[in-house]
Design a protein around this motif. Structure first.
Motif, short mmCIF file in Angstrom:
data_model
loop_
_atom_site.label_atom_id
_atom_site.label_comp_id
_atom_site.label_asym_id
_atom_site.label_seq_id
_atom_site.Cartn_x
_atom_site.Cartn_y
_atom_site.Cartn_z
N UNK A 176 15.87 5.58 35.41
CA UNK A 176 16.51 4.49 36.25
C UNK A 176 17.99 5.22 36.48
N UNK A 177 18.30 4.88 37.65
CA UNK A 177 19.80 5.43 38.29
C UNK A 177 20.56 4.31 38.42
N UNK A 178 20.39 3.21 38.19
CA UNK A 178 21.15 1.97 38.38
C UNK A 178 21.36 1.24 36.98
N UNK A 200 15.63 5.81 30.94
CA UNK A 200 16.46 7.80 30.78
C UNK A 200 17.26 7.47 32.26
N UNK A 201 18.45 8.17 31.99
CA UNK A 201 19.28 8.16 33.06
C UNK A 201 19.93 9.61 33.05
N UNK A 202 19.91 10.10 34.25
CA UNK A 202 20.35 11.46 34.59
C UNK A 202 21.71 11.39 35.05
N UNK A 239 27.90 12.28 44.43
CA UNK A 239 26.62 12.39 44.96
C UNK A 239 25.48 12.32 44.01
N UNK A 240 25.23 11.08 43.53
CA UNK A 240 24.16 10.96 42.54
C UNK A 240 22.40 10.98 42.84
N UNK A 266 14.46 15.74 39.64
CA UNK A 266 14.53 14.74 38.45
C UNK A 266 13.48 15.23 37.42
N UNK A 267 12.36 15.36 37.95
CA UNK A 267 11.10 15.62 37.20
C UNK A 267 11.49 17.01 36.20
#
Length: 259
Positions: A81-83, A134-136, A142-143, A150-151
């Motif tokens: 998840x990015x949000x 999971x969040x990177x 610049x996300x 990502x993988x």
């Protein structure tokens, strides 16, 4: 960690090249189970081209129509998840997440790691199906991360945990030459100070902090015996050149003792 129990699940991937990139990233890190949920375009030559030597992962990939089919046999589901979400959910970075995944695979459980669409990721409903998010933590300026990137990040952390027992305990554990002893380092410092004095770089009457700073430099580097021998050889050659230059500078004497 039992990596064979981990499956990477791509949901509604748009670009076939990204599927190939994911396969390559997975194989680099020792993972082999790939599931594709309703990919927009697959099979496709672009996927094969991007996969390079990981075409076997594409050939063995499960292709299903729904997320329900993809995770039906999973016992622990991780969703990327990015949000930020309105309802707090268990959330970890890739390293912490890999540790949790390891706990579940060691217990014999099947794990699915979900990655969403390139443009909008996983939906809220899809994330609700997950046990862990999971969040990177990419830079906020610049996300956006490419899917294969990502993988790769997540698979790398899984790989590091899987091979942890086989990695050297220290960076120098497999060094090819023994490190210099304290006694040999003291001989080197004495030789270095003598040579610096010979070339008039060091004034013994006003040494300032030159030698302590050089000691700090070489202590930080940690010389091995071979490197120390090389440096002492350079110092010896320098002293020889100084001696020869000094003898050439002496005026020649005649038989009667006059110059």
């Amino acid at each position: 960690m039992r990596t064979e129990s981990i499956e990477i699940v791509l949901v509604n991937t748009t670009h076939p090249g990204n599927i190939g990139g994911v396969a390559r990233a997975m194989k680099n890190m020792g993972l082999s189970r790939l599931c594709l949920v309703a990919p927009k375009q697959f099979p496709d030559p672009q996927a094969v081209w991007r996969a390079a030597s990981a075409i076997d992962l594409l050939e063995q990939a499960r292709v299903v129509s729904t997320l329900d089919e993809a995770v039906a046999d999973s016992q622990f589901i991780v969703g990327t998840s990015a949000r930020d979400r309105r309802i707090p959910w268990p959330l970890l970075d890739p390293r912490g997440c890999a540790a949790r995944i390891g706990e579940h695979t060691d217990a014999g459980e099947r794990v699915s790691i979900l990655f969403g669409r390139e443009d909008r990721g996983l939906t809220n409903d899809e994330l609700k199906r997950c046990n862990l998010h999971l969040h990177i933590p990419s830079a906020p300026e610049y996300s956006s991360l490419n899917l294969a990137m990502a993988v790769q990040i997540v698979c790398y952390e899984v790989r590091m945990l899987a091979v942890a027992d086989s990695l050297p305990a220290e960076a120098d554990a497999q060094w090819d030459t023994p490190f210099a002893t304290a006694a040999n380092m003291e001989r080197f410092y004495a030789h270095l100070e003598e040579t610096l004095t010979d070339i008039e770089f060091l004034d013994p009457a006003a040494p300032r902090q030159l030698m302590p700073r050089l000691r700090r430099l070489y202590s930080r580097v940690r010389l091995d015996e071979m490197e120390l021998n090389i440096l002492r050889g350079i110092l010896t050659a320098t002293q020889q050149w100084v001696a020869r230059a000094g003898s050439r500078a002496q005026p020649a004497k005649t038989d009667d003792g006059e110059t």
